[in-house]
Design a protein around this motif. Structure first.
Motif, PDB file in Angstrom:
ATOM      1  N   ALA A  64       0.837  -1.206   0.000  1.00 41.46           N
ATOM      2  CA  ALA A  64       0.000   0.000   0.000  1.00 41.46           C
ATOM      3  C   ALA A  64       0.870   1.252   0.000  1.00 41.46           C
ATOM      4  O   ALA A  64       0.592   2.209  -0.730  1.00 41.46           O
ATOM      5  N   LYS A  65       1.927   1.236   0.792  1.00 34.53           N
ATOM      6  CA  LYS A  65       2.832   2.398   0.830  1.00 34.53           C
ATOM      7  C   LYS A  65       3.496   2.619  -0.518  1.00 34.53           C
ATOM      8  O   LYS A  65       3.704   3.764  -0.930  1.00 34.53           O
ATOM      9  N   LEU A  66       3.821   1.534  -1.212  1.00 30.79           N
ATOM     10  CA  LEU A  66       4.415   1.685  -2.544  1.00 30.79           C
ATOM     11  C   LEU A  66       3.451   2.376  -3.496  1.00 30.79           C
ATOM     12  O   LEU A  66       3.852   3.208  -4.311  1.00 30.79           O
ATOM     13  N   LEU A  67       2.184   2.025  -3.400  1.00 30.24           N
ATOM     14  CA  LEU A  67       1.185   2.631  -4.291  1.00 30.24           C
ATOM     15  C   LEU A  67       0.944   4.100  -3.976  1.00 30.24           C
ATOM     16  O   LEU A  67       0.541   4.864  -4.850  1.00 30.24           O
ATOM     17  N   HIS A  68       1.198   4.494  -2.734  1.00 27.78           N
ATOM     18  CA  HIS A  68       1.048   5.900  -2.325  1.00 27.78           C
ATOM     19  C   HIS A  68       2.304   6.729  -2.620  1.00 27.78           C
ATOM     20  O   HIS A  68       2.256   7.951  -2.630  1.00 27.78           O
ATOM     21  N   ALA A  69       3.414   6.071  -2.832  1.00 28.14           N
ATOM     22  CA  ALA A  69       4.714   6.747  -2.889  1.00 28.14           C
ATOM     23  C   ALA A  69       4.853   7.678  -4.085  1.00 28.14           C
ATOM     24  O   ALA A  69       4.434   7.352  -5.192  1.00 28.14           O
ATOM     25  N   ASP A  70       5.459   8.817  -3.832  1.00 26.68           N
ATOM     26  CA  ASP A  70       5.835   9.723  -4.915  1.00 26.68           C
ATOM     27  C   ASP A  70       7.115   9.226  -5.583  1.00 26.68           C
ATOM     28  O   ASP A  70       7.311   9.404  -6.776  1.00 26.68           O
ATOM     29  N   CYS A  71       7.986   8.608  -4.783  1.00 25.88           N
ATOM     30  CA  CYS A  71       9.240   8.064  -5.298  1.00 25.88           C
ATOM     31  C   CYS A  71       9.284   6.576  -4.955  1.00 25.88           C
ATOM     32  O   CYS A  71       9.581   6.204  -3.821  1.00 25.88           O
ATOM     33  N   LEU A  72       8.991   5.758  -5.938  1.00 27.77           N
ATOM     34  CA  LEU A  72       8.918   4.313  -5.737  1.00 27.77           C
ATOM     35  C   LEU A  72      10.237   3.746  -5.218  1.00 27.77           C
ATOM     36  O   LEU A  72      10.255   2.952  -4.282  1.00 27.77           O
ATOM     37  N   GLU A  73      11.340   4.161  -5.806  1.00 26.44           N
ATOM     38  CA  GLU A  73      12.645   3.625  -5.406  1.00 26.44           C
ATOM     39  C   GLU A  73      12.942   3.906  -3.936  1.00 26.44           C
ATOM     40  O   GLU A  73      13.444   3.030  -3.237  1.00 26.44           O
ATOM     41  N   SER A  74      12.644   5.103  -3.478  1.00 24.13           N
ATOM     42  CA  SER A  74      12.885   5.436  -2.069  1.00 24.13           C
ATOM     43  C   SER A  74      12.001   4.608  -1.146  1.00 24.13           C
ATOM     44  O   SER A  74      12.447   4.115  -0.108  1.00 24.13           O
ATOM     45  N   ILE A  79      11.060  -0.572   2.857  1.00 26.69           N
ATOM     46  CA  ILE A  79      10.327  -1.800   3.198  1.00 26.69           C
ATOM     47  C   ILE A  79      11.120  -2.570   4.244  1.00 26.69           C
ATOM     48  O   ILE A  79      12.303  -2.859   4.056  1.00 26.69           O
ATOM     49  N   GLY A  80      10.455  -2.911   5.339  1.00 27.24           N
ATOM     50  CA  GLY A  80      11.118  -3.585   6.446  1.00 27.24           C
ATOM     51  C   GLY A  80      11.322  -5.077   6.260  1.00 27.24           C
ATOM     52  O   GLY A  80      12.141  -5.677   6.953  1.00 27.24           O
ATOM     53  N   LEU A  81      10.606  -5.674   5.343  1.00 28.98           N
ATOM     54  CA  LEU A  81      10.730  -7.112   5.099  1.00 28.98           C
ATOM     55  C   LEU A  81      11.735  -7.343   3.982  1.00 28.98           C
ATOM     56  O   LEU A  81      11.485  -6.972   2.827  1.00 28.98           O
ATOM     57  N   ASP A  82      12.853  -7.967   4.311  1.00 32.60           N
ATOM     58  CA  ASP A  82      13.932  -8.157   3.339  1.00 32.60           C
ATOM     59  C   ASP A  82      13.466  -8.853   2.066  1.00 32.60           C
ATOM     60  O   ASP A  82      13.791  -8.417   0.964  1.00 32.60           O
ATOM     61  N   ILE A  83      12.717  -9.925   2.215  1.00 29.93           N
ATOM     62  CA  ILE A  83      12.304 -10.719   1.051  1.00 29.93           C
ATOM     63  C   ILE A  83      11.411  -9.900   0.108  1.00 29.93           C
ATOM     64  O   ILE A  83      11.555  -9.959  -1.100  1.00 29.93           O
ATOM     65  N   LEU A  84      10.526  -9.086   0.676  1.00 32.16           N
ATOM     66  CA  LEU A  84       9.656  -8.243  -0.147  1.00 32.16           C
ATOM     67  C   LEU A  84      10.450  -7.106  -0.771  1.00 32.16           C
ATOM     68  O   LEU A  84      10.261  -6.778  -1.949  1.00 32.16           O
ATOM     69  N   ARG A  85      11.354  -6.506   0.000  1.00 32.29           N
ATOM     70  CA  ARG A  85      12.179  -5.414  -0.540  1.00 32.29           C
ATOM     71  C   ARG A  85      12.982  -5.914  -1.746  1.00 32.29           C
ATOM     72  O   ARG A  85      13.044  -5.252  -2.770  1.00 32.29           O
ATOM     73  N   GLU A  86      13.552  -7.118  -1.637  1.00 30.19           N
ATOM     74  CA  GLU A  86      14.344  -7.666  -2.750  1.00 30.19           C
ATOM     75  C   GLU A  86      13.453  -7.905  -3.981  1.00 30.19           C
ATOM     76  O   GLU A  86      13.860  -7.618  -5.103  1.00 30.19           O
ATOM     77  N   ARG A  87      12.261  -8.422  -3.761  1.00 23.80           N
ATOM     78  CA  ARG A  87      11.340  -8.645  -4.890  1.00 23.80           C
ATOM     79  C   ARG A  87      10.960  -7.326  -5.560  1.00 23.80           C
ATOM     80  O   ARG A  87      10.860  -7.237  -6.782  1.00 23.80           O
ATOM     81  N   MET A  88      10.729  -6.293  -4.763  1.00 23.56           N
ATOM     82  CA  MET A  88      10.316  -5.006  -5.318  1.00 23.56           C
ATOM     83  C   MET A  88      11.478  -4.294  -5.999  1.00 23.56           C
ATOM     84  O   MET A  88      11.262  -3.494  -6.916  1.00 23.56           O
ATOM     85  N   ARG A  89      12.693  -4.593  -5.592  1.00 25.45           N
ATOM     86  CA  ARG A  89      13.859  -4.014  -6.291  1.00 25.45           C
ATOM     87  C   ARG A  89      13.912  -4.496  -7.730  1.00 25.45           C
ATOM     88  O   ARG A  89      14.484  -3.824  -8.581  1.00 25.45           O
ATOM     89  N   LEU A  90      13.328  -5.638  -8.015  1.00 29.47           N
ATOM     90  CA  LEU A  90      13.320  -6.173  -9.374  1.00 29.47           C
ATOM     91  C   LEU A  90      12.438  -5.344 -10.301  1.00 29.47           C
ATOM     92  O   LEU A  90      12.516  -5.486 -11.522  1.00 29.47           O
ATOM     93  N   LEU A  91      11.600  -4.467  -9.743  1.00 25.10           N
ATOM     94  CA  LEU A  91      10.725  -3.609 -10.554  1.00 25.10           C
ATOM     95  C   LEU A  91      11.505  -2.554 -11.322  1.00 25.10           C
ATOM     96  O   LEU A  91      10.998  -1.987 -12.274  1.00 25.10           O
ATOM     97  N   ARG A  92      12.689  -2.271 -10.884  1.00 24.49           N
ATOM     98  CA  ARG A  92      13.468  -1.178 -11.480  1.00 24.49           C
ATOM     99  C   ARG A  92      13.930  -1.513 -12.865  1.00 24.49           C
ATOM    100  O   ARG A  92      14.222  -2.534 -13.277  1.00 24.49           O
TER     101      ARG A  92
END
Length: 92
Positions: A64-74, A79-92
């Motif tokens: 939800a925070k990602l969808l609200h974010a003005d800066c997706l990368e920041s 993201i506090g969950l390592d596994i989710l943060r790593e998955r979302m880094r693949l969006l770049r």
């Protein structure tokens, strides 16, 4: 070359609505987990499942925070969950 559709900005009205639903779901899931934890017998027998419920709520809040974010990368880096943060880094 095939033209591609333009990418909508991350902060569109539809994304904000999706984020609100994700936030609501995370609260409902957490409430369910808390309710189940109120019964000590259930909590002791199903600790792994209750932890999974908590993880689901955390992931929903992060998305939800990602969808609200003005800066997706920041926001990905917050993201506090390592596994989710790593998955979302693949969006770049």
């Amino acid at each position: 070359m095939v033209p591609t559709a333009p990418v909508a900005p991350a902060n569109t009205a539809s994304h904000r609505q999706i984020a609100l639903v994700l936030e609501e779901l995370s609260q409902e899931v957490e409430s369910l987990g808390a309710s189940l934890c109120g019964d000590m017998d259930v909590a002791m027998r199903h600790m792994d499942s209750l932890q999974a419920i908590d993880l689901i709520a955390q992931k929903q809040r992060s998305l939800a925070k990602l969808l609200h974010a003005d800066c997706l990368e920041s926001e990905v880096e917050r993201i506090g969950l390592d596994i989710l943060r790593e998955r979302m880094r693949l969006l770049r």
